[in-house]
Design an enzyme around this catalytic site. Structure first.
Site, PDB file in Angstrom:
ATOM      1  CG  ASP A  35      -1.719  -1.244   1.416  1.00  0.00           C
ATOM      2  OD1 ASP A  35      -2.122  -1.823   0.396  1.00  0.00           O
ATOM      3  OD2 ASP A  35      -1.958  -1.645   2.572  1.00  0.00           O
ATOM      4  CD  GLU A 209      -9.248  -2.664  -1.067  1.00  0.00           C
ATOM      5  OE1 GLU A 209      -9.729  -2.670   0.063  1.00  0.00           O
ATOM      6  OE2 GLU A 209      -8.508  -3.572  -1.482  1.00  0.00           O
TER       7      GLU A 209
HETATM    8  O1  FUB Z   1      -3.203  -3.707   3.196  1.00  0.00           O
HETATM    9  C1  FUB Z   1      -4.504  -3.988   3.636  1.00  0.00           C
HETATM   10  C2  FUB Z   1      -5.486  -3.602   2.582  1.00  0.00           C
HETATM   11  O2  FUB Z   1      -5.245  -4.337   1.393  1.00  0.00           O
HETATM   12  C3  FUB Z   1      -5.395  -2.172   2.144  1.00  0.00           C
HETATM   13  O3  FUB Z   1      -5.896  -1.287   3.061  1.00  0.00           O
HETATM   14  C4  FUB Z   1      -6.098  -2.272   0.846  1.00  0.00           C
HETATM   15  O4  FUB Z   1      -5.971  -1.142   0.032  1.00  0.00           O
HETATM   16  C5  FUB Z   1      -5.465  -3.518   0.265  1.00  0.00           C
HETATM   17  O5  FUB Z   1      -4.237  -3.244  -0.338  1.00  0.00           O
END
Ligand code: FUB
Length: 449
Positions: A35, A209
Site C-alpha cells: 500500500d 478501495e
Molecule cells: O493492506 C490492507 C489492505 O489491502 C489495504 O488497506 C487495501 O488497500 C489492500 O491493499
C-alpha cells in the site's frame, strides 16, 4: 550471500560509490511492505507503506493481513531506499485495539510546517463506530517523531485514507468503505468540514478501495484498485473538481493473478511521473505478505494515463560499480534462462539467474547501467556451475560486442570470479549476459571495477 564479509564489503562499497543500487523491484528488500504512498517532501521522496508481518496463533489472524506499525523510507535517486524507522505503531495510538493488527494503508501530507500521517485501524471500543476508524499522527519532520491524536477523526469509518490539498488551500479526505468517500477537511486537517459523500459514477460492481487523488493540468485524477474480474486492477477516473463528478477513464495497471490486492500512489519527481504499487515478490504462495514496487508512468497527449506494465527492472540508473542484480531483468530469452530464489528458506536473500536451462543457450538483459567515465578494466561475478561453464557480457543487445567473458570453474558452491573487460565504453548502456555452450551456470550478481 549473507556473511559478515559480504556485509562489510557492501557497506564499504556504499561508502565508495554512494549507494547507487537497489533501483529494481521490489524496492524494499528488508521486510514486507504494501500500500505505498509516496510523497515528495523537499528534495526527497518519502515512502509510507503498510508493513505486513506474518500472523501467528497469538498475533493477529493466521491467513489474513497482519500489520502492527508503519516504517517510513526515503530516497533521493529512487534507487536506494533508507529505512528511517517506525513512525506509528498500534501500541502508541491511544484509541487503537492492539489485538487487531490492522494498521492498513496510510497517507502523509504536509501543511503549515507539520506532517500529518493518516492511518486506518480498529478502535478498542465502539464509541467511534464498528470496523475501521481513521487516525492522525502529527510531526515536525516527514520521518517523525509522530504523535498520534487522542481520538480518530470523528464521522469517518473506513480504510485507506488519502488526503489532497488543492491549489486554493482546501483539503479533502478520501477513504474507502465498499464505496469511495470524500469530505472536506478543516484547516486543522483533523476534523471534517463537510459531511462524507460517496463518489458517484465509479464502477458499481466489484470492490473499490485505496483511493489516491492527484491533479495534473487542472484535471483531478482519482485512482483506485477495483476488482473488475477476480483480483484488483488499478483504474482511474477524471474530473474538473476534487469532489466530482468523475468519469471513469481507464486502467493504469492490469490485475495480477498472484496477488489479490494492489494499491497505488502516483508522483511527479524531477520531471518524471512514477507509479508506486505492490505485488507479492518475496511471498509467491501467500499474497498478504507483499512488497512495494515502482515503475515509470506516462501520459498520452490527451491527458489519459498510459497503461503501466509491471517490470522487475524498476526505475533509475544502476551504477556499474555496484552489484548488478541482473535477475531484476529488463528482458529475458524465452528459452534457456530462468530466475529463482537464491534460498527458498530465506527469500529476502534475493534471486539468481540460471542460464543454459534445458541445454538451451539463453540470455538476460539489464538496462541502464552507468559505466561512468573512467576506465573499468575488470568484472567480478558471483557464480556457480557444477560442470563449469562460460558466460559472455554484451553491450547494448544480444548481438552487441562482447565486453567480457566470465569463465566459471566447476564448483559446488558459489564463487566470485574475475574477468577482464575487453572494450570499455563510457556512459550509460544496457548489458546482456548470454550463456555460451550448453552448460548450466548460475549467476547471482556482477560488478564492474
Ligand atoms: O493492506 C490492507 C489492505 O489491502 C489495504 O488497506 C487495501 O488497500 C489492500 O491493499
Amino acid at each position: 550471500m549473507r556473511s559478515q564479509t559480504r556485509f562489510l564489503l557492501t557497506v564499504g562499497l556504499f561508502v565508495l560509490v554512494g549507494a547507487h543500487c537497489f533501483g529494481q523491484n521490489p524496492i524494499i528488500r528488508s521486510a514486507f511492505s504494501a500500500d505505498p504512498t509516496a510523497r515528495v517532501f523537499g528534495d526527497s521522496v518519502y515512502l509510507y507503506p503498510s508493513h505486513d508481518i506474518l500472523a501467528t496463533a497469538d498475533r493477529g489472524r493466521v491467513g489474513w493481513f497482519c500489520m502492527a506499525d508503519y516504517h517510513v523510507y526515503a530516497s533521493v535517486r529512487l534507487t536506494d531506499w533508507k529505512d528511517k524507522g517506525v513512525v506509528v505503531s498500534q501500541y502508541n495510538v491511544p484509541w487503537a485495539d492492539t489485538a487487531a493488527y490492522s494498521m492498513w494503508a496510510p497517507d502523509c501530507i504536509y501543511r503549515d510546517g507539520k506532517y500529518y500521517f493518516y492511518f486506518p485501524t480498529k478502535a478498542r471500543d465502539t464509541t467511534y463506530g464498528r470496523g475501521f476508524s481513521i487516525g492522525v499522527a502529527i510531526a515536525d519532520k516527514p520521518y517523525g517523531p509522530f504523535k498520534p491524536l487522542e481520538t480518530p477523526i470523528i464521522g469517518v469509518h473506513g480504510i485507506d485514507p488519502n488526503v489532497f490539498i488543492d491549489t486554493d488551500g482546501q483539503a479533502y479526505l478520501y477513504w474507502a468503505e465498499g464505496e469511495i468517500y470524500v469530505a472536506k477537511l478543516k484547516r486543522n486537517m483533523v476534523e471534517l468540514a463537510s459531511p462524507p459523500q460517496v463518489i458517484a459514477h465509479l464502477p458499481n460492481k466489484g470492490l473499490k478501495e485505496g483511493p489516491y487523488l492527484f491533479k495534473r493540468a487542472d484535471k483531478y485524477y482519482l485512482t483506485y484498485p477495483h476488482v473488475a474480474n477476480k483480483t484488483e486492477r488499478l483504474e482511474y477516473a477524471v474530473s474538473d473538481h476534487p469532489m466530482g463528478p468523475f468519469k471513469v477513464d481507464g486502467v493504469i495497471m492490469e490485475a495480477n493473478a498472484h496477488c489479490w490486492t494492489n494499491h497505488q500512489s502516483i508522483i511527479k519527481y524531477k520531471g518524471q511521473w512514477y507509479l508506486f504499487y505492490h505485488s507479492n515478490d518475496y511471498s509467491p504462495d501467500f499474497d498478504k505478505a507483499r512488497s512495494v514496487r515502482v515503475d515509470s508512468l506516462f501520459f498520452d497527449t490527451d491527458g489519459s494515463i498510459k497503461e503501466v506494465i509491471p517490470t522487475l527492472r524498476g526505475v533509475g540508473i544502476t551504477d556499474g560499480k555496484s552489484e548488478i542484480q541482473i535477475d531484476r531483468y529488463s528482458a529475458i530469452s524465452s528459452l534457456g534462462t530462468s530466475v529463482s530464489f537464491l534460498d527458498t528458506a530465506d527469500r529476502f536473500e534475493g534471486w539468481k539467474t540460471t542460464l543454459g536451462v534445458g541445454a538451451a543457450e539463453g540470455w538476460i538483459q539489464y538496462n541502464s547501467v552507468d559505466f561512468g567515465k573512467s576506465n573499468l578494466t575488470s568484472l567480478i561475478a558471483r557464480v556457480k556451475s557444477t560442470t563449469g561453464g562460460k558466460l559472455q557480457v554484451h553491450l547494448d543487445g544480444v548481438a552487441g560486442p562482447v565486453i567480457a567473458e566470465i569463465r566459471i570453474p566447476a564448483t559446488e558452491g558459489w564463487k566470485t570470479v574475475t574477468a577482464t573487460v575487453a572494450h570499455f565504453v563510457p556512459g550509460v548502456h544496457n548489458i546482456v549476459v548470454t550463456s555460451s555452450g550448453k552448460a548450466v551456470t548460475e549467476l547471482d550478481w556482477l560488478q564492474f571495477k
